[in-house]
Design an enzyme around this catalytic site. Structure first.
Site, mmCIF file in Angstrom:
data_model
loop_
_atom_site.group_PDB
_atom_site.id
_atom_site.type_symbol
_atom_site.label_atom_id
_atom_site.label_comp_id
_atom_site.label_asym_id
_atom_site.label_seq_id
_atom_site.Cartn_x
_atom_site.Cartn_y
_atom_site.Cartn_z
ATOM 1 N N SER A 143 1.834 2.003 -6.650
ATOM 2 C CA SER A 143 2.932 2.042 -5.688
ATOM 3 C C SER A 143 2.457 2.587 -4.345
ATOM 4 O O SER A 143 2.806 2.049 -3.283
ATOM 5 C CB SER A 143 4.078 2.906 -6.222
ATOM 6 O OG SER A 143 5.101 3.041 -5.260
ATOM 7 N N TRP A 202 0.369 -0.027 -2.725
ATOM 8 C CA TRP A 202 1.212 -1.116 -2.231
ATOM 9 C C TRP A 202 1.705 -0.828 -0.815
ATOM 10 O O TRP A 202 1.833 -1.732 0.013
ATOM 11 C CB TRP A 202 2.414 -1.301 -3.166
ATOM 12 C CG TRP A 202 3.391 -2.352 -2.728
ATOM 13 C CD1 TRP A 202 3.375 -3.684 -3.031
ATOM 14 C CD2 TRP A 202 4.541 -2.160 -1.883
ATOM 15 N NE1 TRP A 202 4.434 -4.331 -2.446
ATOM 16 C CE2 TRP A 202 5.170 -3.427 -1.729
ATOM 17 C CE3 TRP A 202 5.105 -1.065 -1.249
ATOM 18 C CZ2 TRP A 202 6.325 -3.600 -0.977
ATOM 19 C CZ3 TRP A 202 6.254 -1.236 -0.485
ATOM 20 C CH2 TRP A 202 6.848 -2.489 -0.364
ATOM 21 N N HIS A 203 1.948 0.450 -0.528
ATOM 22 C CA HIS A 203 2.517 0.818 0.759
ATOM 23 C C HIS A 203 1.525 0.665 1.906
ATOM 24 O O HIS A 203 1.944 0.484 3.054
ATOM 25 C CB HIS A 203 3.040 2.262 0.723
ATOM 26 C CG HIS A 203 4.397 2.385 0.112
ATOM 27 N ND1 HIS A 203 4.599 2.451 -1.244
ATOM 28 C CD2 HIS A 203 5.630 2.435 0.678
ATOM 29 C CE1 HIS A 203 5.899 2.546 -1.488
ATOM 30 N NE2 HIS A 203 6.546 2.532 -0.346
ATOM 31 N N GLY A 204 0.252 0.764 1.641
ATOM 32 C CA GLY A 204 -0.674 0.609 2.755
ATOM 33 C C GLY A 204 -2.118 0.818 2.363
ATOM 34 O O GLY A 204 -2.421 1.471 1.359
ATOM 35 N N PHE A 240 4.391 -2.796 6.001
ATOM 36 C CA PHE A 240 3.973 -2.884 4.612
ATOM 37 C C PHE A 240 4.128 -4.301 4.076
ATOM 38 O O PHE A 240 3.701 -4.595 2.984
ATOM 39 C CB PHE A 240 4.777 -1.919 3.737
ATOM 40 C CG PHE A 240 4.693 -0.482 4.242
ATOM 41 C CD1 PHE A 240 3.513 0.035 4.712
ATOM 42 C CD2 PHE A 240 5.824 0.318 4.239
ATOM 43 C CE1 PHE A 240 3.433 1.344 5.185
ATOM 44 C CE2 PHE A 240 5.757 1.629 4.695
ATOM 45 C CZ PHE A 240 4.572 2.136 5.153
#
Length: 449
Positions: free
Chosen positions: A289, A292-294, A449
């Site tokens: 997670s 996934w954000h960056g 994102f």
């Protein structure tokens, strides 16, 4: 077509990426279903879908990150190399959202939750539906695609609900998020010059900024979809009123957290595989997670921090106790215990956002070091003369208002009295006009994102 025009106004070249992802998953969905009708698993075609989408996301979002990390690792062993492998890659807006949405379609067909659509046009509309294309909610075909294939009729109540959500979303974005953004930017840009008191102020304001920004977008997206007769899933359920970290993740960006639960956590065994493997699964989900954000180690540390905060709640068996309740469920005010829980949870989540907001890990650690060493008290004065007291009053009223409507995130103006509703509308609209500033960058945080 309108959704493609909407996305193409940003950069028409990246329409080919959406189209490619759409065609691949449309074909793979049909292939998986055909294989299963022949009593085969269809796993090969599922992996084709996963590999294609992950590769697409990996190249545009993570290629330079991996190259840079490799170069840094070589430097640790005393070798210095000049990297010529990095590329000038533009990150397509919304790629993290629509790749996950198309993957969920293939996965749902594989797990026999849905049947594939035969209409490429319907599927393409599902993937590129413009209200939620660039920042979610991340929808499932079982909800969104089914609505698109059914005949829709004009419903006055649905239109009114949509307009209310759009108005409330604009307030959260333009007044709350954009209003405090200049102060957050100033404090994080010059964190090495401020005392702990100002740093606490900065990261607390950022907590409200990112919530107002992202939940505001979600409200606008859900409200706009209602105008077209489409019901999108809720994405925020007043996460600032969470009583532990587990409840927070049941209320914050729920379309992503449920995605990870259904397509990663449960396939890994969930919590049915013993304590140690369950902890492993929790760590994997939060690390993924974060990633996934960056493409930055700060996001990975942010995910790891939340995993460490979630595990004790899980071990105590308190990760689901608040799943179907809200704070002060049957009372007007929260109890002293609940107030303590709200404060503790908000503090943990806000502290984690130091990693989320900082440009690098080094910035994060220096920020934290100053937070616990420089105990000078100093009043914060923004260079442009923003009156901090105005925003303290505004945020206080905002928190109180959200507490009053905490039981229904779909209707922010749900009051029986017409008089109360009228003044609520009036104050919200007046605030939007009052706090509007042409000089503020109004791009949404989650567009990156």
């Amino acid at each position: 077509m309108a959704s493609y025009v909407f996305y193409g106004l940003w950069d028409w070249r990246f329409l080919f990426l959406i189209l490619a992802s759409t065609i691949v998953d449309y074909v793979m969905g049909l292939a998986i279903h055909r294989e299963q009708k022949q009593h085969k698993s269809g796993r090969l075609f599922l992996w084709c879908s996963i590999v294609f989408n992950v590769s697409l996301l990996g190249f545009f979002k993570y290629y330079n990150f991996f190259v840079g990390s490799f170069v840094d690792m070589i430097d640790l062993f005393g070798y210095s190399i000049q990297s010529t492998w990095t590329l000038n890659i533009i990150l397509p807006v919304g790629i993290s959202f629509y790749t996950f949405q198309t993957m969920s379609y293939s996965l749902d067909i594989y797990y026999k939750r849905i049947k594939p659509t035969k209409s490429l046009l319907n599927f393409a509309t599902f993937v590129a539906f413009f209200p939620q294309l660039v920042a979610g909610p991340i929808e499932r075909a079982s909800n969104l695609l089914g609505q698109m294939t059914r005949k829709r009729t004009f419903k006055y109540e649905q239109i009114v609900e949509g307009l209310k959500l759009i108005l409330w979303g604009l307030f959260k974005k333009m007044v709350i998020a954009d209003g405090i953004a200049p102060m957050v930017d100033d404090i994080f840009a010059h964190y090495d010059a401020f005392s702990a008191s100002t740093l606490v102020l900065g990261v607390t304001l950022f907590s409200f900024q990112v919530y107002g920004d992202f939940s505001g977008y979600s409200d606008i997206a859900i409200g706009t979809a209602k105008l077209f007769g489409i019901e999108l899933m809720s994405n925020f359920r007043f996460p600032n009123f969470s009583r532990n970290v587990a409840e927070y993740w049941q209320r914050w960006h729920t379309s992503l957290s449920t995605w990870f639960r259904h397509y990663l956590y449960i396939p890994l065994g969930g919590s049915r595989v013993g304590k140690l493997k369950s902890i492993r699964n929790i760590c994997i989900v939060f690390l993924v997670s974060g990633f996934w954000h960056g493409a930055n180690w700060t996001f990975i540390f942010w995910g790891a921090f939340h995993a460490l905060a979630y595990i004790p709640v899980f071990l105590m068996g308190r990760n689901t106790i608040y799943k179907n309740t809200v704070v002060a469920q049957n009372t007007f005010l929260p109890s002293f215990k609940e107030i303590g829980q709200l404060f503790a949870t908000f503090s943990i989540v806000t502290f984690s956002r130091i990693f989320f907001r900082s440009e690098s890990l080094n910035d994060s650690f220096i920020f934290i070091q100053r937070l616990f060493t420089d105990f000078r008290w100093e009043p914060y004065i923004h260079p442009m003369g923003y009156r901090l007291v105005d925003y303290f009053v505004l945020l206080g009223l905002f928190v109180i208002y959200e507490f009053l409507i905490r039981k229904d995130e779909r209707n922010p103006f749900k009051f029986k009295s017409r008089f109360v509703r009228f003044w609520a509308y009036t104050l919200v609209i007046f605030s939007i006009l009052l706090f509007y500033d042409d000089g503020i960058d109004r791009s949404f945080i989650y567009f990156q994102f």
